[in-house]
Design an enzyme around this catalytic site. Structure first.
Site, PDB file in Angstrom:
ATOM      1  N   LYS A  44       0.852  -1.200   0.000  1.00  0.00           N
ATOM      2  CA  LYS A  44       0.000   0.000   0.000  1.00  0.00           C
ATOM      3  C   LYS A  44       0.885   1.247   0.000  1.00  0.00           C
ATOM      4  CE  LYS A  44      -3.375   2.976   0.841  1.00  0.00           C
ATOM      5  NZ  LYS A  44      -4.337   3.350  -0.214  1.00  0.00           N
ATOM      6  N   CYS A 130      -1.905   9.876  -6.689  1.00  0.00           N
ATOM      7  CA  CYS A 130      -3.042   9.649  -5.780  1.00  0.00           C
ATOM      8  C   CYS A 130      -4.051  10.779  -5.960  1.00  0.00           C
ATOM      9  CB  CYS A 130      -2.589   9.596  -4.328  1.00  0.00           C
ATOM     10  SG  CYS A 130      -4.003   9.536  -3.206  1.00  0.00           S
TER      11      CYS A 130
HETATM   12  C1  DHB Z   1      -5.074   6.272  -2.648  1.00  0.00           C
HETATM   13  C2  DHB Z   1      -5.604   6.178  -3.901  1.00  0.00           C
HETATM   14  C3  DHB Z   1      -4.770   6.068  -4.984  1.00  0.00           C
HETATM   15  O1  DHB Z   1      -5.232   5.949  -6.256  1.00  0.00           O
HETATM   16  C4  DHB Z   1      -3.401   6.068  -4.786  1.00  0.00           C
HETATM   17  O2  DHB Z   1      -2.593   5.971  -5.838  1.00  0.00           O
HETATM   18  C5  DHB Z   1      -2.857   6.173  -3.523  1.00  0.00           C
HETATM   19  C6  DHB Z   1      -3.710   6.277  -2.449  1.00  0.00           C
HETATM   20  C7  DHB Z   1      -5.960   6.413  -1.488  1.00  0.00           C
HETATM   21  O3  DHB Z   1      -6.988   7.067  -1.614  1.00  0.00           O
HETATM   22  O4  DHB Z   1      -5.623   5.870  -0.416  1.00  0.00           O
END
Ligand code: DHB
Length: 311
Positions: A44, A130
């Site tokens: 993540k 993001c």
């Molecule tokens: C999140 C969403 C994304 O598309 C990303 O690349 C990184 C984080 C998020 O909302 O946590």
């Protein structure tokens, strides 16, 4: 049947991975990725410290995919770095991808310095895309900011690194971004992150389906496949041959994996459908991909990877 894929000097048993954010936020899920038949996994996207993320509902499955506005909930960078180092020590020869998404350039530099100084042997993914943090624009849509952060990173960073890009929709943007990326010794680019700031609504209730940002969120799944393939193909044909492409977007079956590979992807990631179906999806996708290759008479991915024909 040889499904071997390569990024940088690393070899993977097959091209399948999770998409960052899906099945990778905690040790339990990461352990399941490790034990799955997927060729590798990515963690993540991390920030330097733990983040709760946005209020729920923040991820909703919709008919052709998903909408999310998670807001970078994560256990903090140190957890994902430690997990990756332990994984690599326990599984010699195997490596994973470590995703970072600082909320400001300084945070990215700080995490890159920590990676540089650590025993981490895998590939770092710098997330430039993001879409879900209120008030924070996506770096990948700011060409100057992208070049600046990469220039700063490569002044000191000595380990393999790639970038996660947002989707682009204009040929001029493919050209311009590829020109910038070609200035740097990147190992790969990952196309695409979700299509940012879509709006899925419930007509019966006459309301939005996710809570953060008045319902606006990143769209994934079948909705995004043609955009994902366009970005994979556009960067595959524009980038220096040393820069690989990872494909991400709309993968639900073996045929979708085949399509990403045909457009030039080295690895193929699964997001919305992994969230929906669970970890057993990798067995199914591998079987389906092998069946397609067998039917077409291909014995290795290199027989067809990138060889999409134009008419
Ligand atoms: C999140 C969403 C994304 O598309 C990303 O690349 C990184 C984080 C998020 O909302 O946590």
């Amino acid at each position: 049947m040889n499904l071997t894929s390569r990024i940088a000097n690393y070899e993977f048993e097959n091209p399948l991975m999770n998409a960052s954010g899906v099945w990778c936020d905690n040790a339990e899920k990461l352990d399941e990725m490790v034990q799955s038949p997927a060729g590798s996994f990515v963690t993540k996207s991390a920030t330097p410290d733990f983040r709760e993320g946005n209020p729920s509902p923040r991820y909703v499955e919709v008919p052709l995919g998903s909408i999310n506005s998670m807001g970078l909930p994560n256990l903090g960078f140190d957890f994902y770095l430690d997990y990756s180092i332990t994984f690599q020590n326990e599984n010699p020869g195997q490596i994973n991808f470590l995703s970072i998404a600082g909320m400001a350039p300084e945070e990215n530099i700080l995490m890159l310095k920590k990676i540089n100084d650590s025993e981490f042997k895998g590939i770092t993914e710098l997330n430039l895309s993001c879409p879900n943090v209120p008030g924070k624009p996506q770096i990948g849509y700011d060409f100057e900011a992208t070049e600046t952060i990469l220039t700063r990173a490569f002044e000191f960073f000595k380990k393999p690194i790639g970038v996660k890009l947002p989707p682009y929709f204009d040929i001029a943007h493919f050209d311009e971004m590829a020109k910038i990326l070609n200035k740097f010794p990147l190992q790969y680019v990952n196309c695409i992150n979700s299509i940012g700031n879509g709006l899925y609504i419930d007509a019966d209730k006459e309301e939005v389906v996710i809570k953060p940002k008045d319902g606006f969120g990143g769209i994934g799944g079948a909705y995004v496949k043609p955009t994902a393939l366009a970005n994979v193909r556009a960067f595959y044909t524009r980038l220096n041959k040393g820069i690989a492409v990872i494909g991400c977007g709309g993968v639900e079956n073996g045929r979708d994996v085949f399509e990403h590979l045909l457009c030039g992807a080295q690895m193929v990631q699964v997001g919305s459908q992994l969230a929906k179906e669970g970890i057993t999806i990798f067995d199914r996708l591998l079987q389906e991909l092998k069946a397609i290759m067998e039917e077409k008479g291909y014995s290795s991915i290199e027989d067809f990877r990138g060889k999409l024909k134009s008419i």
